[in-house]
Design a protein around this motif. Sequence first.
Motif, PDB file in Angstrom:
ATOM      1  N   ALA A   5       0.814  -1.217   0.000  1.00 41.83           N
ATOM      2  CA  ALA A   5       0.000   0.000   0.000  1.00 41.83           C
ATOM      3  C   ALA A   5       0.844   1.262   0.000  1.00 41.83           C
ATOM      4  CB  ALA A   5      -0.945  -0.001   1.207  1.00 41.83           C
ATOM      5  N   GLY A   6       2.118   1.143   0.336  1.00 48.14           N
ATOM      6  CA  GLY A   6       3.009   2.286   0.257  1.00 48.14           C
ATOM      7  C   GLY A   6       3.813   2.315  -1.013  1.00 48.14           C
ATOM      8  N   ALA A   7       3.405   1.540  -2.003  1.00 50.02           N
ATOM      9  CA  ALA A   7       4.174   1.399  -3.235  1.00 50.02           C
ATOM     10  C   ALA A   7       3.369   1.872  -4.438  1.00 50.02           C
ATOM     11  CB  ALA A   7       4.595  -0.061  -3.437  1.00 50.02           C
ATOM     12  N   ILE A   8       4.103   2.223  -5.489  1.00 48.24           N
ATOM     13  CA  ILE A   8       3.512   2.552  -6.780  1.00 48.24           C
ATOM     14  C   ILE A   8       3.986   1.514  -7.785  1.00 48.24           C
ATOM     15  CG2 ILE A   8       3.512   4.207  -8.687  1.00 48.24           C
ATOM     16  CD1 ILE A   8       3.689   6.437  -6.613  1.00 48.24           C
ATOM     17  N   GLY A   9       3.066   0.992  -8.556  1.00 50.64           N
ATOM     18  CA  GLY A   9       3.405   0.028  -9.590  1.00 50.64           C
ATOM     19  C   GLY A   9       3.589   0.709 -10.932  1.00 50.64           C
ATOM     20  N   VAL A  10       4.368   0.092 -11.794  1.00 47.97           N
ATOM     21  CA  VAL A  10       4.542   0.551 -13.174  1.00 47.97           C
ATOM     22  C   VAL A  10       4.169  -0.612 -14.088  1.00 47.97           C
ATOM     23  CG1 VAL A  10       6.106   1.493 -14.912  1.00 47.97           C
ATOM     24  CG2 VAL A  10       6.418   2.101 -12.496  1.00 47.97           C
ATOM     25  N   LEU A  11       3.172  -0.420 -14.928  1.00 49.44           N
ATOM     26  CA  LEU A  11       2.741  -1.465 -15.841  1.00 49.44           C
ATOM     27  C   LEU A  11       3.917  -1.912 -16.699  1.00 49.44           C
ATOM     28  CD1 LEU A  11       0.215  -3.035 -16.878  1.00 49.44           C
ATOM     29  CD2 LEU A  11       0.066  -1.290 -18.666  1.00 49.44           C
ATOM     30  N   ASP A  12       4.239  -3.195 -16.642  1.00 52.58           N
ATOM     31  CA  ASP A  12       5.462  -3.715 -17.258  1.00 52.58           C
ATOM     32  C   ASP A  12       5.126  -4.624 -18.437  1.00 52.58           C
ATOM     33  OD1 ASP A  12       8.042  -4.442 -17.792  1.00 52.58           O
ATOM     34  OD2 ASP A  12       8.288  -5.718 -16.028  1.00 52.58           O
ATOM     35  N   LEU A  13       4.525  -4.036 -19.470  1.00 53.76           N
ATOM     36  CA  LEU A  13       4.223  -4.775 -20.687  1.00 53.76           C
ATOM     37  C   LEU A  13       4.999  -4.247 -21.879  1.00 53.76           C
ATOM     38  CD1 LEU A  13       0.334  -5.163 -20.364  1.00 53.76           C
ATOM     39  CD2 LEU A  13       2.116  -6.771 -19.672  1.00 53.76           C
ATOM     40  N   GLN A  14       5.223  -2.929 -21.898  1.00 62.40           N
ATOM     41  CA  GLN A  14       5.943  -2.296 -22.996  1.00 62.40           C
ATOM     42  C   GLN A  14       6.202  -0.854 -22.587  1.00 62.40           C
ATOM     43  OE1 GLN A  14       4.003  -0.552 -26.121  1.00 62.40           O
ATOM     44  NE2 GLN A  14       5.499  -0.975 -27.703  1.00 62.40           N
ATOM     45  N   GLY A  15       7.223  -0.241 -23.155  1.00 61.59           N
ATOM     46  CA  GLY A  15       7.444   1.185 -22.927  1.00 61.59           C
ATOM     47  C   GLY A  15       8.479   1.478 -21.851  1.00 61.59           C
ATOM     48  N   GLY A  16       8.425   2.715 -21.335  1.00 64.56           N
ATOM     49  CA  GLY A  16       9.461   3.214 -20.433  1.00 64.56           C
ATOM     50  C   GLY A  16       9.294   2.773 -18.995  1.00 64.56           C
ATOM     51  N   VAL A  17       9.339   1.476 -18.771  1.00 70.09           N
ATOM     52  CA  VAL A  17       9.081   0.918 -17.439  1.00 70.09           C
ATOM     53  C   VAL A  17      10.221   1.222 -16.474  1.00 70.09           C
ATOM     54  CG1 VAL A  17       8.615  -1.189 -16.146  1.00 70.09           C
ATOM     55  CG2 VAL A  17       7.708  -0.910 -18.466  1.00 70.09           C
ATOM     56  N   GLN A  18      11.436   0.827 -16.837  1.00 72.91           N
ATOM     57  CA  GLN A  18      12.567   0.971 -15.923  1.00 72.91           C
ATOM     58  C   GLN A  18      12.860   2.439 -15.603  1.00 72.91           C
ATOM     59  OE1 GLN A  18      13.567  -1.615 -14.507  1.00 72.91           O
ATOM     60  NE2 GLN A  18      12.879  -3.241 -15.865  1.00 72.91           N
ATOM     61  N   ALA A  44      -0.797   1.765  -4.018  1.00 74.80           N
ATOM     62  CA  ALA A  44      -1.343   3.115  -3.874  1.00 74.80           C
ATOM     63  C   ALA A  44      -1.607   3.746  -5.231  1.00 74.80           C
ATOM     64  CB  ALA A  44      -0.375   3.982  -3.076  1.00 74.80           C
ATOM     65  N   GLY A  45      -0.828   3.373  -6.233  1.00 73.59           N
ATOM     66  CA  GLY A  45      -0.987   3.960  -7.562  1.00 73.59           C
ATOM     67  C   GLY A  45      -0.353   3.080  -8.616  1.00 73.59           C
ATOM     68  N   LEU A  46      -0.733   3.335  -9.866  1.00 69.91           N
ATOM     69  CA  LEU A  46      -0.182   2.593 -11.001  1.00 69.91           C
ATOM     70  C   LEU A  46       0.137   3.573 -12.110  1.00 69.91           C
ATOM     71  CD1 LEU A  46       0.363  -0.207 -12.431  1.00 69.91           C
ATOM     72  CD2 LEU A  46      -1.934   0.066 -13.414  1.00 69.91           C
ATOM     73  N   ILE A  47       1.347   3.476 -12.662  1.00 70.33           N
ATOM     74  CA  ILE A  47       1.744   4.259 -13.830  1.00 70.33           C
ATOM     75  C   ILE A  47       1.586   3.395 -15.074  1.00 70.33           C
ATOM     76  CG2 ILE A  47       3.634   5.466 -14.993  1.00 70.33           C
ATOM     77  CD1 ILE A  47       4.790   6.109 -12.239  1.00 70.33           C
ATOM     78  N   ILE A  48       0.859   3.914 -16.060  1.00 66.54           N
ATOM     79  CA  ILE A  48       0.765   3.272 -17.368  1.00 66.54           C
ATOM     80  C   ILE A  48       1.699   4.047 -18.286  1.00 66.54           C
ATOM     81  CG2 ILE A  48      -0.748   2.590 -19.256  1.00 66.54           C
ATOM     82  CD1 ILE A  48      -3.081   2.674 -17.301  1.00 66.54           C
ATOM     83  N   PRO A  49       2.849   3.478 -18.629  1.00 65.55           N
ATOM     84  CA  PRO A  49       3.894   4.259 -19.307  1.00 65.55           C
ATOM     85  C   PRO A  49       3.625   4.439 -20.789  1.00 65.55           C
ATOM     86  CG  PRO A  49       4.628   2.013 -19.028  1.00 65.55           C
ATOM     87  CD  PRO A  49       3.274   2.104 -18.357  1.00 65.55           C
ATOM     88  N   GLY A  50       4.460   5.271 -21.396  1.00 61.76           N
ATOM     89  CA  GLY A  50       4.415   5.433 -22.833  1.00 61.76           C
ATOM     90  C   GLY A  50       4.869   4.164 -23.537  1.00 61.76           C
ATOM     91  N   GLY A  51       4.557   4.098 -24.801  1.00 57.48           N
ATOM     92  CA  GLY A  51       4.885   2.939 -25.619  1.00 57.48           C
ATOM     93  C   GLY A  51       4.075   3.060 -26.894  1.00 57.48           C
ATOM     94  N   GLU A  52       3.435   1.988 -27.308  1.00 60.45           N
ATOM     95  CA  GLU A  52       2.561   2.025 -28.476  1.00 60.45           C
ATOM     96  C   GLU A  52       1.173   1.627 -27.996  1.00 60.45           C
ATOM     97  OE1 GLU A  52       0.568   2.229 -31.764  1.00 60.45           O
ATOM     98  OE2 GLU A  52       0.652   0.242 -30.852  1.00 60.45           O
ATOM     99  N   SER A  53       0.219   2.535 -28.096  1.00 61.52           N
ATOM    100  CA  SER A  53      -1.078   2.343 -27.442  1.00 61.52           C
ATOM    101  C   SER A  53      -1.835   1.127 -27.973  1.00 61.52           C
ATOM    102  CB  SER A  53      -1.935   3.602 -27.570  1.00 61.52           C
ATOM    103  OG  SER A  53      -2.155   3.944 -28.926  1.00 61.52           O
TER     104      SER A  53
END
Length: 219
Positions: A5-18, A44-53
């Motif tokens: 709950a104190g963390a933010i996730g980054v969607l790790d399928l494609q794009g600027g994850v790291q 707490a939150g999720l970032i959907i990064p850039g990539g190809e929509s």
Amino acid sequence: MNAAAGAIGVLDLQGGVQEHLDHLRRIGVAARPVKRAAELDGLAGLIIPGGESTCLSRLLTIFGLDDAIRQGYGNGLKLWGTCAGAILLARENVGEMPFLGLMDIAVNRNAFGSQLDSFNRDALAPAVAREPIPLTFIRAPKIVQAGPGVRILLQLDDYIAAAEDDQILVTVFHPELTPSLAFHRYFARKCGLKVAETDDAALDPDWTPQSWTRFSYHV
């Protein structure tokens, strides 16, 4: 409380994850990649990064993450879409079908043209930082309309470049590709997380475009 709950996730399928994970690490926020629906639990939150929509939308459907994100949103999960992520979150995609449709904005995909039309500039977003911050646009969309519940954070020329509502932040540019940590701090606070008190306009002097390669992240 779930430890995540104190963390933010980054969607790790494609794009600027790291690059996003690196920026979150720099502001002292726990962060992890997300590839499976179960990994959204307690974030707490999720970032959907850039990539190809188009690619991202297909992968989200294949992995069952589209419905999981909608469910998480319904349970209060904060979301941040950068570039392609903003396209996926928009309620209207000019000339195309919307995907997640969670934010009352209209976007024009590839509004600037091809990859060759990518560019950098500085701009002031007063709610995010007191001084202009660097922005990187890569085959970016434009936000061309915002509903009554949407707050405009950055207007440039004839389009909206950053906006938010109570639960979602969108940027058509890539903050993770610059030395500015301002938008990552802003999103962390939106998620209810504490970050170090500092000048949000200050650039990280230790950052380089290769900085993320120093860290190793595991699912």
